[in-house]
Each structure stands twice: as C-alpha cells, then as structure tokens.
Design a protein around this motif. Structure first.
Motif, PDB file in Angstrom:
ATOM      1  N   PHE A 242       0.828  -1.217   0.000  1.00 30.77           N
ATOM      2  CA  PHE A 242       0.000   0.000   0.000  1.00 30.77           C
ATOM      3  C   PHE A 242       0.856   1.258   0.000  1.00 30.77           C
ATOM      4  CE2 PHE A 242      -1.736   3.358   2.799  1.00 30.77           C
ATOM      5  CZ  PHE A 242      -2.786   3.788   2.006  1.00 30.77           C
ATOM      6  N   LYS A 243       1.930   1.238   0.796  1.00 27.90           N
ATOM      7  CA  LYS A 243       2.751   2.441   0.907  1.00 27.90           C
ATOM      8  C   LYS A 243       3.595   2.680  -0.355  1.00 27.90           C
ATOM      9  CE  LYS A 243       4.110   1.660   5.401  1.00 27.90           C
ATOM     10  NZ  LYS A 243       4.655   1.981   6.757  1.00 27.90           N
ATOM     11  N   PRO A 246       1.120   3.926  -5.688  1.00 24.56           N
ATOM     12  CA  PRO A 246       0.649   5.296  -5.417  1.00 24.56           C
ATOM     13  C   PRO A 246      -0.850   5.463  -5.244  1.00 24.56           C
ATOM     14  CG  PRO A 246       1.527   5.092  -7.666  1.00 24.56           C
ATOM     15  CD  PRO A 246       1.870   3.830  -6.949  1.00 24.56           C
ATOM     16  N   ASN A 247      -1.665   4.666  -5.941  1.00 24.03           N
ATOM     17  CA  ASN A 247      -3.119   4.914  -5.877  1.00 24.03           C
ATOM     18  C   ASN A 247      -3.886   3.676  -5.410  1.00 24.03           C
ATOM     19  OD1 ASN A 247      -5.480   6.418  -6.109  1.00 24.03           O
ATOM     20  ND2 ASN A 247      -5.746   5.947  -8.278  1.00 24.03           N
ATOM     21  N   ALA A 248      -3.560   3.234  -4.192  1.00 24.63           N
ATOM     22  CA  ALA A 248      -4.166   2.008  -3.667  1.00 24.63           C
ATOM     23  C   ALA A 248      -5.009   2.272  -2.431  1.00 24.63           C
ATOM     24  CB  ALA A 248      -3.073   1.003  -3.308  1.00 24.63           C
ATOM     25  N   ILE A 249      -6.137   1.579  -2.355  1.00 24.51           N
ATOM     26  CA  ILE A 249      -6.888   1.444  -1.109  1.00 24.51           C
ATOM     27  C   ILE A 249      -6.450   0.127  -0.483  1.00 24.51           C
ATOM     28  CG2 ILE A 249      -9.173   1.065  -0.096  1.00 24.51           C
ATOM     29  CD1 ILE A 249     -10.392   2.693  -2.298  1.00 24.51           C
ATOM     30  N   LEU A 250      -6.244   0.130   0.816  1.00 27.51           N
ATOM     31  CA  LEU A 250      -5.888  -1.105   1.528  1.00 27.51           C
ATOM     32  C   LEU A 250      -6.957  -1.391   2.560  1.00 27.51           C
ATOM     33  CD1 LEU A 250      -4.032  -3.366   2.698  1.00 27.51           C
ATOM     34  CD2 LEU A 250      -2.870  -1.569   4.000  1.00 27.51           C
ATOM     35  N   SER A 251      -7.484  -2.623   2.573  1.00 19.32           N
ATOM     36  CA  SER A 251      -8.405  -2.996   3.641  1.00 19.32           C
ATOM     37  C   SER A 251      -7.989  -4.311   4.281  1.00 19.32           C
ATOM     38  CB  SER A 251      -9.841  -3.128   3.119  1.00 19.32           C
ATOM     39  OG  SER A 251     -10.373  -1.852   2.841  1.00 19.32           O
ATOM     40  N   ILE A 267     -18.916  -8.591   2.369  1.00 17.52           N
ATOM     41  CA  ILE A 267     -18.211  -7.317   2.566  1.00 17.52           C
ATOM     42  C   ILE A 267     -17.257  -7.096   1.381  1.00 17.52           C
ATOM     43  CG2 ILE A 267     -16.484  -6.119   4.012  1.00 17.52           C
ATOM     44  CD1 ILE A 267     -19.121  -6.187   5.448  1.00 17.52           C
ATOM     45  N   GLN A 270     -19.122  -6.160  -1.978  1.00 15.18           N
ATOM     46  CA  GLN A 270     -19.576  -4.767  -1.958  1.00 15.18           C
ATOM     47  C   GLN A 270     -18.404  -3.817  -2.208  1.00 15.18           C
ATOM     48  OE1 GLN A 270     -22.984  -3.508  -1.173  1.00 15.18           O
ATOM     49  NE2 GLN A 270     -21.928  -1.849  -2.231  1.00 15.18           N
ATOM     50  N   GLN A 271     -17.300  -4.106  -1.511  1.00 13.63           N
ATOM     51  CA  GLN A 271     -16.140  -3.234  -1.609  1.00 13.63           C
ATOM     52  C   GLN A 271     -15.520  -3.301  -3.012  1.00 13.63           C
ATOM     53  OE1 GLN A 271     -13.394  -4.100   1.630  1.00 13.63           O
ATOM     54  NE2 GLN A 271     -12.469  -2.072   1.420  1.00 13.63           N
ATOM     55  N   ASP A 274     -17.798  -1.606  -5.597  1.00 14.34           N
ATOM     56  CA  ASP A 274     -17.749  -0.156  -5.419  1.00 14.34           C
ATOM     57  C   ASP A 274     -16.419   0.393  -5.951  1.00 14.34           C
ATOM     58  OD1 ASP A 274     -19.303   2.048  -4.417  1.00 14.34           O
ATOM     59  OD2 ASP A 274     -17.782   2.311  -2.873  1.00 14.34           O
ATOM     60  N   PHE A 275     -15.342  -0.322  -5.651  1.00 12.06           N
ATOM     61  CA  PHE A 275     -14.019   0.072  -6.166  1.00 12.06           C
ATOM     62  C   PHE A 275     -14.009   0.054  -7.695  1.00 12.06           C
ATOM     63  CE2 PHE A 275     -10.057  -1.779  -7.899  1.00 12.06           C
ATOM     64  CZ  PHE A 275      -9.174  -0.730  -7.661  1.00 12.06           C
ATOM     65  N   LYS A 278     -16.456   2.915  -9.008  1.00  7.06           N
ATOM     66  CA  LYS A 278     -16.374   4.335  -8.619  1.00  7.06           C
ATOM     67  C   LYS A 278     -14.990   4.885  -8.336  1.00  7.06           C
ATOM     68  CE  LYS A 278     -20.946   4.290  -6.513  1.00  7.06           C
ATOM     69  NZ  LYS A 278     -21.583   4.158  -5.191  1.00  7.06           N
ATOM     70  N   PHE A 279     -14.054   4.053  -7.949  1.00  5.72           N
ATOM     71  CA  PHE A 279     -12.763   4.600  -7.525  1.00  5.72           C
ATOM     72  C   PHE A 279     -11.894   4.900  -8.737  1.00  5.72           C
ATOM     73  CE2 PHE A 279      -8.351   4.194  -6.000  1.00  5.72           C
ATOM     74  CZ  PHE A 279      -8.375   5.166  -5.013  1.00  5.72           C
TER      75      PHE A 279
END
Lengths: 280, 280
Positions: A242-243, A246-251, A267, A270-271, A274-275, A278-279
């Motif tokens: 993630f770090k 550059p353009n990542a969501i981490l869950s 879960i 849905q995530q 949505d990613f 929309k992301f």
C-alpha cells in the motif's frame, strides 16, 4: 448468501487452444463494461473461486476465470516463475480477444497482478489484490515449511489451516466457504497435477528473492485486501504494498488469514464492486 | 455528489438543556433502526461535517451531530481531557432518550469513541473511527508544533494543510470539500471559542501520555478509516489500533491525510453503510 442464479456453479467450462496449449476457462455475468479476470492461488483451479464472490461480481460485470498453463484442465507445462506465468496468461487473454480488463489476483495470482500492472499496464484498467505480497517478501523463505506442516492434514483441514485462523469463528466461516466450493456438482475441474504444484511452489519462493519490478510504477487504481493474520504472506507486507503503490486502497479484515475474502465474501463483494465502479 | 434533499444544509439546529448546559444538535435522516452519532474533530462544529457524508449515512439511518460542552453553540466549559468530554457526551445522549447508538468518531472524536467502546460498551452497537490514534501515540508530542506551523495560514489554507496532502490531486479534493462545508447558508453554527480550543488541545496532547484503557476490550464491530499520510495522528497508529481491537476492519485511502473521508466521501459512505448494515 446465494444469488438467484448460481452462475459459478452452472456456467460450462470452455476451452481455447493457443499456440498448442489448451486453456480451460469459464466466462459469465453482466456483459456491460470491461471484464474482470481472476488469477488464482497456489494449486487452485476454476473450482476454487468462492461462488459468493464471483457471482457477486458477475451481477455487475463479466467475469472470466481460467486455469493457467498446466493447471486443472489446462494442458502444457506450468512455468516455475511468475513472469512466465504472466506471459502465459496474456497469451490466453489475447486469444479471447480481450483488450482491456480488471484484475482480481489472489495470492500467487496477486504476484501476477503486480507484473500485469507494470509490464502490461495498457491492457489493465484496475487491479484487486487479495492475500498477496511484494517481491522480496522475507516470509516466503518459510513457504515450504508452511506447506510441509500442512501436508499431514485432510484436504478439509488443510483448507482451514491455510486460509483461516485458529479461532472457532474463523474456522466456522471456513467450513461454510468449503461447502460453497462444492456447490458445483457437474463439469468440475481436474485437481492440479503434482508436477505443476512443484513448479508453482518454486515460483512462489522465487518471488521472495526476485526484485525485477517496482510496484511504485503501477499507476492503476488498486484495491489491496488482506486478513489480520496471514501466515503465508505476512499481513504486514500488504501495508508495505500500500505504501509503495501510489493509488491504492488497503483494507484489512479481522481475525482472518490467507483467505480473508472467503471469510467476509459479502463485505468483499460490496467493496470490490464499489471500487471497480467508482474509484478513480 | 449531492443527494436530492441536502438535509445537512437544511435541518434546523435544536437545543436541549441538561444539568444547566445547553447543547446544540441536529438530528435527521431515516428513523429506522438505531442512530449514528457523530463525534467531531478539534475545533469542529456542526458545520464541519461533510454534507456528502452525513447525507449519505442519513439515507439509511438517523444521524445525530452535536456540539459537545463549550463548542460552537453549546455553552458550558470544555474539559481539558477526553474522559470528561466522553462523560459530557453521554449526558447529552441520555437526555435525548437515546439508549443505543452507532459511533462515528473523527480525530479527537475517535478518542471519545475509544472511551465509549470501553466504558459505555452497553450503549454502543458499532464504532467507526476516522483519522484517529490510540492512547500513548508518540506523534501527539508534536501536536502543538503542527498547529503552530499552520497558524499563519488563511482559514482555507489551514483546512487544506491539516486535512489533505501536498499533492494537487488531494488539494483539489480539499477545495471541493471546503465548498461543501458552506452549502449550508442559514442557521450556521458559531465558531468554537478560543478557551475551548485551548482545552481541546490540552486533551489531545494529554491523550498521547494517557494509558487508562485497553482497546482490546472493545468487543464491538469497528471500522477504522485512515489516510496514507496523516501527519497529525501518524497513519501507522491506525494499523496498531487494528491489531489491538479484536473485531475491526481497517481501510487506508491513498494520497490522503487527516481528512481521508473528506477526500473519498462516496467510497466512505458506501463502506460505512455496508459496515453498519452487514458487518457483525
């Protein structure tokens, strides 16, 4: 948990021959937009994708899952390195006529996802990585030990051991997931042959000592999913990914291991939808 | 980005007197199920909640936002420690007749959320923490310096400096968020008085040297949201919170700072509603 039509259980396996190799695949879902292609874990076949997950994605997009070279019902020789696996996958994808796709890479499939993001960036729109690790991850030194420790277990116990934590909560979700993997009763895939398993294991441990790409070059939107306690990939390495990307969501999901998305399929769906929708 | 009716902009401020203190609050949304109560950041008032976020939550549940003691249009003396702020909040919530609620705690409000989870666990159903840190977080030693560095900036630049990264992408999302905070043109809240700001700052730095609770005791479902580069709270501390709280989902958003959910309001709303509706 089931969608109305269990496409994962019902969609027939198809075959395509590319340069002498026969690839097995299944393709289904909502044909609008660009498809998501699933890249599978160590030893995994078409039948190791959780139906809740791929049905849930298929409601909103087309999904393609396939056996890479030498896996399940695909023939040919499985390479012993991730880069060649990636090239094989691209060969298959191009043969299907797919020019642009979203990536769902799980574990070993997440390694392929990283090569796709760097070397085939123009073919990829967005990337989801689940339970994976960057090149050079120290934890992979212990991969053979981990597999050896699991080798005495029954198939069901091995599944729980690899993908779930030792808590009763996690294990009970694991038993539910395992049951879902057998909802498909006909036209099931072949298990992966021992020779291919050996090659994959070599590719996985090799990933731990390879450094030929920099994931900072992945400019795509990325969604990284990991469990709190993934012994195989080391959960901390997802934070490192993630770090760097550059353009990542981490869950992270709680009390979960390598199979975090098996444990929280709704879960995750849905995530992920949505990613993908929309992301940017 | 707007919902059809901008309840955040239109809902009148109400007042309730409890033990001689007048609390200002707004309450709106879908009255089914239990409400979510918002606990605000340092200096923040009723008008510092992003309309996209609270409208998005209000489509699926009732939302209550309020000024804690001494903040905005609430009178009384703001305590200089988080525990007393928590007790004040409970006094207000009980006066409303609310017996059970979900928590949305942002920054300082996330500190209160942690006390609520431990000391008032029976009143709380689920907890969302955004841009916050556990007790003892070393980074809070630098809080006064951070505020001092921002003190020469215009209000708009201060907002960008605290809540967004230095990238043009993040800053442009920040300008959009700032504009949203002014969609409400009438019945706006008073700015928080200097005396209250001083007390809050003392409470925040005090949190960095306090260790009177163990968040491992929080048994509720928890959703932790953080930006990749939160200088005020140190993004790494959210991973520490995640590893200590037993049943938490953690999500990091990219190229974002203390105001991560201002930057990705639609992704946040989807995730928060899904967490509140489905995660057990």
């Amino acid at each position: 948990m089931k969608t109305l039509i269990n496409l994962a259980a019902k969609t027939p396996t198809q075959y395509i021959i590319v340069n002498g190799t026969t690839y097995a695949y299944r393709r289904f879902g909502n044909k609008t937009g660009i498809p998501v292609i699933g890249f599978q874990h160590f030893t995994g076949t078409l039948d190791n994708w959780d139906p809740v997950i791929i049905n849930g994605l298929a409601e909103h997009r087309e999904i393609i899952i396939f056996d890479n070279k030498g896996i399940g019902n695909s023939d040919g020789e499985t390479p012993d390195n991730v880069l060649d696996m990636t090239k094989d996958a691209i060969e298959f994808i191009k043969a299907l006529g797919v020019e642009k796709f979203d990536v769902l890479g799980f574990s070993l499939g997440g390694f392929i996802a990283q090569y796709l993001g760097v070397h085939y960036s123009e073919m990829v729109r967005k990337i989801i990585m689940v339970g994976t690790a960057p090149q050079g991850a120290k934890v992979l030194e212990g991969f053979y030990d981990l597999i050896a420790r699991g080798s005495q277990l029954s198939p069901a116990e091995l599944f729980l051991y690899i993908f779930f934590t030792k808590s009763e909560n996690s294990r009970s979700k694991g038993r539910e997931a395992l049951q879902r993997l057998f909802e498909r009763s006909e036209d099931r895939d072949k298990d992966t042959a021992e020779k291919a398993v050996v090659a994959q294991a070599k590719a996985i441990t090799g990933w731990g000592v390879t450094s030929d790409i920099d994931v900072a070059e992945i400019k795509h939107p990325v969604l990284i999913i990991q469990g709190s306690n993934d012994e195989m990939m080391d959960s901390d390495t997802s934070y490192e990914l993630f770090k760097t990307i550059p353009n990542a969501i981490l869950s992270y999901y709680p009390d979960s291991a390598h199979g975090s998305f098996f444990q929280y399929p709704e879960i995750f769906v849905q995530q992920a939808n949505d990613f993908l929708d929309k992301f940017e």
